[in-house]
Design an enzyme around this catalytic site. Structure first.
Site, mmCIF file in Angstrom:
data_model
loop_
_atom_site.group_PDB
_atom_site.id
_atom_site.type_symbol
_atom_site.label_atom_id
_atom_site.label_comp_id
_atom_site.label_asym_id
_atom_site.label_seq_id
_atom_site.Cartn_x
_atom_site.Cartn_y
_atom_site.Cartn_z
ATOM 1 N N LYS A 11 7.368 44.200 -10.762
ATOM 2 C CA LYS A 11 6.918 45.307 -9.914
ATOM 3 C C LYS A 11 5.615 45.952 -10.406
ATOM 4 O O LYS A 11 5.196 45.738 -11.547
ATOM 5 C CB LYS A 11 8.022 46.359 -9.838
ATOM 6 N N PHE A 59 15.951 56.560 0.032
ATOM 7 C CA PHE A 59 14.855 56.189 -0.874
ATOM 8 C C PHE A 59 13.890 55.172 -0.273
ATOM 9 O O PHE A 59 12.920 54.775 -0.929
ATOM 10 C CB PHE A 59 15.416 55.647 -2.197
ATOM 11 N N ARG A 87 19.818 38.326 -13.498
ATOM 12 C CA ARG A 87 20.326 39.699 -13.417
ATOM 13 C C ARG A 87 20.750 40.205 -14.801
ATOM 14 O O ARG A 87 20.554 41.376 -15.134
ATOM 15 C CB ARG A 87 21.452 39.787 -12.392
ATOM 16 N N THR A 93 20.126 48.436 -13.068
ATOM 17 C CA THR A 93 19.064 49.047 -12.260
ATOM 18 C C THR A 93 18.529 50.317 -12.907
ATOM 19 O O THR A 93 17.321 50.533 -12.975
ATOM 20 C CB THR A 93 19.584 49.358 -10.843
ATOM 21 N N ARG A 104 14.743 45.812 -18.369
ATOM 22 C CA ARG A 104 14.688 47.213 -17.941
ATOM 23 C C ARG A 104 14.865 48.184 -19.101
ATOM 24 O O ARG A 104 14.234 49.244 -19.114
ATOM 25 C CB ARG A 104 15.709 47.461 -16.839
ATOM 26 N N ASN A 114 11.454 50.418 -12.231
ATOM 27 C CA ASN A 114 12.291 49.692 -13.188
ATOM 28 C C ASN A 114 11.811 48.270 -13.466
ATOM 29 O O ASN A 114 12.571 47.427 -13.911
ATOM 30 C CB ASN A 114 13.755 49.721 -12.751
ATOM 31 N N HIS A 117 12.677 43.058 -9.990
ATOM 32 C CA HIS A 117 13.665 42.895 -8.918
ATOM 33 C C HIS A 117 14.170 41.472 -9.020
ATOM 34 O O HIS A 117 13.416 40.558 -9.338
ATOM 35 C CB HIS A 117 13.004 43.109 -7.547
#
Length: 140
Positions: A11, A59, A87, A93, A104, A114, A117
């Protein structure tokens, strides 16, 4: 164990801090192989399309503004149980709840920023991969 593919995104909060290599290294160290990768700067429309599943969530506006605020790295990862492994390497998250050593925990700034994704199921992986890549762009 099944070899599968998953979608991964680095991100804007992470690309701004030049963490692309460090994050990709963690994914590769976990046994995931990058079989497609490109740097994109999402338009607001692309972000809204990609995150359409969240359009009714409070959000959504903040998420799509953030995701269109800077470059992202979109990737296809391949490996044994790639979805679950990705994951696990990403972590929870909310970085406050993420395990030590996860992406993260190490790199995220907040629950919103964070850093990464990843797809949560084979169906979403297929949809997310197809959103950003044509079949000829994925080279195993």
């Amino acid at each position: 164990m099944a070899i599968e593919r998953t979608f991964s995104m680095i991100k804007p909060d992470a690309t701004r801090r030049n963490l692309t290599g460090a994050i990709t290294a963690k994914l590769e160290a976990a046994g995931l192989r990058v079989v497609a990768s490109k740097r994109v700067w999402m338009s607001l429309r692309e972000a809204e399309g990609f995150y359409a599943v969240h359009k009714d969530r409070p959000f959504f506006g903040e998420l799509t503004e953030f995701m269109s605020s800077g470059p992202t790295i979109v990737q296809v990862l391949e490996g044994e149980n790639a979805i679950a492994k990705n994951r696990e390497v990403m972590g929870a998250t909310n970085p406050a709840n993420a395990d030590e050593g996860t992406i993260r925990k190490e790199f995220a700034l907040s629950i919103g920023e964070n850093s990464v994704h990843g797809s949560d199921a084979p169906e979403t992986a297929a949809e997310e991969i197809a959103y950003w890549f044509s079949g000829t762009e994925i080279v195993g």
